[in-house]
Write a protein that holds these residues in place. Structure first.
Motif, mmCIF file in Angstrom:
data_model
loop_
_atom_site.group_PDB
_atom_site.id
_atom_site.type_symbol
_atom_site.label_atom_id
_atom_site.label_comp_id
_atom_site.label_asym_id
_atom_site.label_seq_id
_atom_site.Cartn_x
_atom_site.Cartn_y
_atom_site.Cartn_z
ATOM 1 N N UNK A 103 0.831 -1.202 0.000
ATOM 2 C CA UNK A 103 0.000 0.000 0.000
ATOM 3 C C UNK A 103 0.866 1.252 0.000
ATOM 4 N N UNK A 104 1.890 1.274 0.833
ATOM 5 C CA UNK A 104 2.791 2.423 0.873
ATOM 6 C C UNK A 104 3.533 2.589 -0.451
ATOM 7 N N UNK A 105 3.879 1.477 -1.075
ATOM 8 C CA UNK A 105 4.536 1.568 -2.379
ATOM 9 C C UNK A 105 3.585 2.153 -3.416
ATOM 10 N N UNK A 106 2.320 1.732 -3.381
ATOM 11 C CA UNK A 106 1.334 2.248 -4.338
ATOM 12 C C UNK A 106 1.142 3.753 -4.167
ATOM 13 N N UNK A 107 1.235 4.236 -2.929
ATOM 14 C CA UNK A 107 1.088 5.662 -2.662
ATOM 15 C C UNK A 107 2.429 6.393 -2.708
ATOM 16 N N UNK A 108 3.459 5.704 -3.195
ATOM 17 C CA UNK A 108 4.783 6.295 -3.244
ATOM 18 C C UNK A 108 4.847 7.644 -3.943
ATOM 19 N N UNK A 109 4.270 7.781 -5.144
ATOM 20 C CA UNK A 109 4.301 9.099 -5.792
ATOM 21 C C UNK A 109 3.665 10.192 -4.937
ATOM 22 N N UNK A 110 2.491 9.914 -4.354
ATOM 23 C CA UNK A 110 1.813 10.893 -3.507
ATOM 24 C C UNK A 110 2.685 11.280 -2.320
#
Length: 285
Positions: A103-110
């Motif tokens: 989940x944190x990786x998916x939100x990495x750009x943000x």
């Protein structure tokens, strides 16, 4: 006293009136969110709480409807905390760490955008993940939380939580069929929060994929029988499949009453129940 709020009473099927599975437990000045289905942030706001007020996030299992807003909870806590960033404690079954990391990786750009833009955000959202299948998982300032195994196979492992405070106790079961693990966890509890389906209605549907849910969820009657075996004071039903139609609450309650002769609570999102030591309770909608 422990306060239970059914933040979301829905299911994987989107419902305009019911958020996804989520239960808020307040005890001894501490706030626990059990599961984080879709729409949980709006429901938290409706009861005057928020992600930055959570003592811990407790996950019963990793089905999508129970963790749909995991990323939103993590990110929102991070960006709405203006004092010291204290790690969000996330307690769940084995596999939780992998899901949180992804989940944190998916939100990495943000996360990168916000760190670049805000001088006071210097690191990613702090989280600490703890994986358990049973035993004591929380013991702070008079509030204890114990985990026990449930049975939602082929989803495994799955767990329930028992929160205790000064003689009051609440068990949140998550999705499960009747099982010895839940019986032991719920024994003598003040209240049992249990997900339920109406198997009599689901089994009439033409879609086999929908009918499949009958073999790994408890019916209203089965949940009530679990509560009776465990000797709990109050049975609180949630995660209704299908959603309870307007005016049908008494029918659902009557089905539970065939197995459980004590206090039965159900309702819409934001239904609250106060659980006191012993078997005393007061409900508020």
């Amino acid at each position: 006293m422990i306060e239970v709020t059914l933040l979301g009473t829905g299911s994987p099927i989107p419902d305009p009136d019911r958020a996804g599975p989520a239960t808020l437990i307040r005890a001894g000045g501490q706030t626990f969110l059990v599961d984080c289905g879709r729409g949980v942030q709006q429901r938290l706001a409706a009861v005057g709480s928020g992600a930055n007020a959570l003592s811990a996030l407790l996950l019963t299992h990793l089905h999508s409807d129970h963790i749909a807003d995991l990323g939103d909870v993590i990110i929102t806590r991070w960006v709405t905390t203006f004092t010291e960033q204290i790690p969000l404690q996330i307690i769940g079954p084995p596999g939780t760490k992998r899901v949180v990391e992804a989940t944190l990786e998916a939100f990495g750009p943000d996360i990168g955008y916000r760190i670049a833009h805000h001088a006071d955000l210097t690191a990613p959202p702090p989280v600490e993940v703890h994986e358990y299948t049973e035993g004591l998982v929380w013991d702070h300032d008079g509030v204890r939380t114990v985990v026990g195994p449930t049975d939602h196979r082929p989803v495994e492992p799955t767990i329930g939580f028992r929160i205790e405070h000064h003689g009051a106790s609440v068990v949140v079961a998550g999705d499960t069929v009747p099982c010895a693990g839940l019986d032991a966890l719920a024994a003598g509890a003040g209240a049992l929060v249990h997900t339920v389906i109406r198997k009599d209605l689901v089994e009439q549907l033409p879609m086999q994929r929908i009918r499949d849910i009958c073999d790994y969820h408890s019916s209203v009657e089965e949940a009530a029988a679990t509560a009776a075996r465990a000797g709990v004071g109050i049975l609180i039903l949630t995660h209704y499949v299908p959603a309870i139609a307007a005016g049908q609450e008494d029918e659902w309650r009557a089905r539970a009453a065939t197995e459980f002769d004590r206090q039965i609570e159900l309702g819409s999102d934001l239904h609250r129940v106060e659980v006191h030591p012993g078997v005393c309770a007061k409900s508020r909608s």
